[in-house]
Design an enzyme around this catalytic site. Structure first.
Site, mmCIF file in Angstrom:
data_model
loop_
_atom_site.group_PDB
_atom_site.id
_atom_site.type_symbol
_atom_site.label_atom_id
_atom_site.label_comp_id
_atom_site.label_asym_id
_atom_site.label_seq_id
_atom_site.Cartn_x
_atom_site.Cartn_y
_atom_site.Cartn_z
ATOM 1 N N GLY A 192 0.834 -1.196 0.000
ATOM 2 C CA GLY A 192 0.000 0.000 0.000
ATOM 3 C C GLY A 192 0.865 1.241 0.000
ATOM 4 O O GLY A 192 1.952 1.260 -0.584
ATOM 5 N N THR A 193 0.406 2.276 0.691
ATOM 6 C CA THR A 193 1.138 3.547 0.725
ATOM 7 C C THR A 193 2.540 3.364 1.284
ATOM 8 O O THR A 193 3.535 3.775 0.671
ATOM 9 C CB THR A 193 0.369 4.573 1.572
ATOM 10 N N GLY A 250 5.504 7.607 12.824
ATOM 11 C CA GLY A 250 6.013 7.627 11.457
ATOM 12 C C GLY A 250 7.526 7.645 11.375
ATOM 13 O O GLY A 250 8.210 6.733 11.840
ATOM 14 N N VAL A 270 5.355 3.797 15.587
ATOM 15 C CA VAL A 270 5.030 4.961 16.413
ATOM 16 C C VAL A 270 5.599 6.221 15.776
ATOM 17 O O VAL A 270 6.799 6.299 15.508
ATOM 18 C CB VAL A 270 5.586 4.815 17.846
ATOM 19 N N LYS A 284 -0.061 3.543 20.046
ATOM 20 C CA LYS A 284 1.307 4.070 20.041
ATOM 21 C C LYS A 284 1.793 4.348 21.465
ATOM 22 O O LYS A 284 2.951 4.068 21.803
ATOM 23 C CB LYS A 284 1.364 5.331 19.194
#
Length: 436
Positions: A12-13, A134, A132, A205
């Site tokens: 995906g992304t 990015g 967590v 997170k």
């Protein structure tokens, strides 16, 4: 040296971004890792879409089990998400003696304790920097960079969707519903935004960071969650008048009685750096006993920022492949036999300061009754403002309190709401100074 072969599950992304970074920075990555890192196979339900993203040089299959069972794959990268299929695949990869890199915060928050125990038994690594915040390297910071410190607390703006909504509500004076619709149009919020706006994403997170900070098992089921969907624009305006910004904050703190683990809208003094983190950006503030407070800021989502963390984990695992498993950095920062099962405090046992907005009949003696109920419950007032009559002779009173245990504020609110002169429910938001 033999190249390291990567199997990618989920294109995906983030999966596409990971492939892009591996290809774009191949030379730099090889220099850092000490050997070539190659993406040799990928799995995705939509094979055609994955092939278009990865190009013809990467074979794509529709069954992720082929990745975890491929004897040529050294590191499995799990970017599927969720905690059902992904859990089975990660555990199978570990059973097969493969190292795992994942960005799956839900999987780790719910099942991390089991996954890390199995990985320890098999002598393989599970790396999860991208789970967590990015691209912000907060996991490595907690596991390694702050190893000399006794972590006292962590406070984080760790959900970009909610932070975007709160920023727009403050800047434009718009309603929650209007800003949510804008966030969905811009692609910052999902069609069903519950996971983000009700605090679940931030809670996952925060659970991971608390485990790393305090050496405790993952305990997401004990995390207090309160989202932003019921926030009124008036409270954001009033908070600003009083010198505060409202943020969806994840906060974990070690106390003598146990560990606080909570996500909720929070008033933060506008002078704090973290209060000025706007839009979709993330930030994590960590307080260590030796270093003091440190702030980590950056993109908390997106293809390339998150891929940056995924690839950094791949490089880390590659560097440590030949090391003795007993001498690697522990998954949860503390040695496995040194984890402590500290109690997670229920929200009623947490101590905080509070913002209260009360609608009351605008007549003599009403304010005295409210302040009396606060005093009877041991609650002292830091600030009080009265807004003009809003309708039918009703005024709004806004009170900021000093720190007090939540069960005391609950008793006071119940008493205030029972007054004949008070109209409707009391709005309560928590406040945190986030200082030394």
């Amino acid at each position: 040296m033999k190249p390291i072969n990567i199997g990618l599950m989920g294109v995906g992304t983030v999966g596409g971004g990971t492939a892009t970074v591996l290809k774009r920075n191949a030379g730099e990555i090889t220099r850092r890792a000490g050997r070539e890192i190659r993406l040799i196979q990928a799995a995705n339900r939509d094979v055609a879409k994955a092939r278009a993203a990865l190009g013809p040089e990467v074979p794509v299959v529709d069954d992720a089990l082929q990745i975890v069972n491929n004897p040529d794959v050294d590191i499995v990268v799990e970017l599927i998400g969720g905690d059902t299929v992904a859990k089975d695949l990660v555990l199978k990869a570990i059973e097969n003696g493969k190292h795992v890199v994942t960005a799956n915060k839900k999987l780790l928050a719910l099942h991390g304790t089991e996954i890390f125990a199995r990985a320890q038994e098999k002598g393989v690594m599970v790396a999860f920097e991208a789970a967590v915040a990015g691209g912000i390297p907060i996991i490595k910071t907690l596991r390694e960079g702050l190893a000399a410190n006794r972590i006292e607390w962590i406070a984080g703006i760790i959900n970009g969707t909610s932070n975007f909504i709160l920023t727009e509500m403050r800047d434009k004076g718009a309603s929650f519903a209007d800003v949510l619709a804008e966030a969905q149009k811009l692609g910052y919020a999902e069609a069903d935004p519950t996971f983000d706006i009700e605090g679940h994403d931030a809670g996952h997170k925060l659970t991971i960071m608390a485990a790393l900070a305090f050496g405790i098992p993952m305990q997401f089921d004990q995390c207090y969650l309160e989202g932003i969907s019921k926030l009124d624009g008036r409270d954001i305006r009033y908070a600003e008048e009083l010198g505060y910004r409202v943020k969806l904050l994840g906060l974990t703190r070690r106390t003598d009685k146990g560990v606080e683990l909570r996500v909720h809208p929070t008033l933060i003094p506008e002078g704090r750096l973290i209060a000025n983190v706007n839009g979709v950006m993330n930030a994590v503030l960590v307080k260590g006993d030796a270093l003091g407070p440190t702030l980590y800021y950056g993109a908390g989502a997106g293809a390339l920022p998150t891929a940056s963390a995924v690839v950094a984990d791949i490089v880390d695992v590659t560097r440590l492949l030949t090391s003795d498993p007993e001498h690697r950095v522990p998954h949860l920062a503390f040695q496995p036999d040194q984890l402590q099962d500290l109690p997670i405090l229920p929200i009623a046992e947490v101590t905080s300061s509070y913002y209260l907005r009360i609608g009351a009949i605008d007549r003599a003696g009403v304010l005295a009754n409210i302040t009396r109920l606060l005093a009877e419950n041991g609650i002292s007032i830091e600030a009080l403002i009265q807004k003009g009559s809003v309708s039918d002779g009703t005024a709004e009173v806004v009170i900021l309190t000093h720190r007090v245990q939540e069960k005391a504020i609950n008793r006071a609110i119940a008493g205030i709401e029972a007054l004949d002169s008070v109209d409707g429910k009391v709005v309560r938001l928590r406040m945190e100074e986030l200082n030394d």
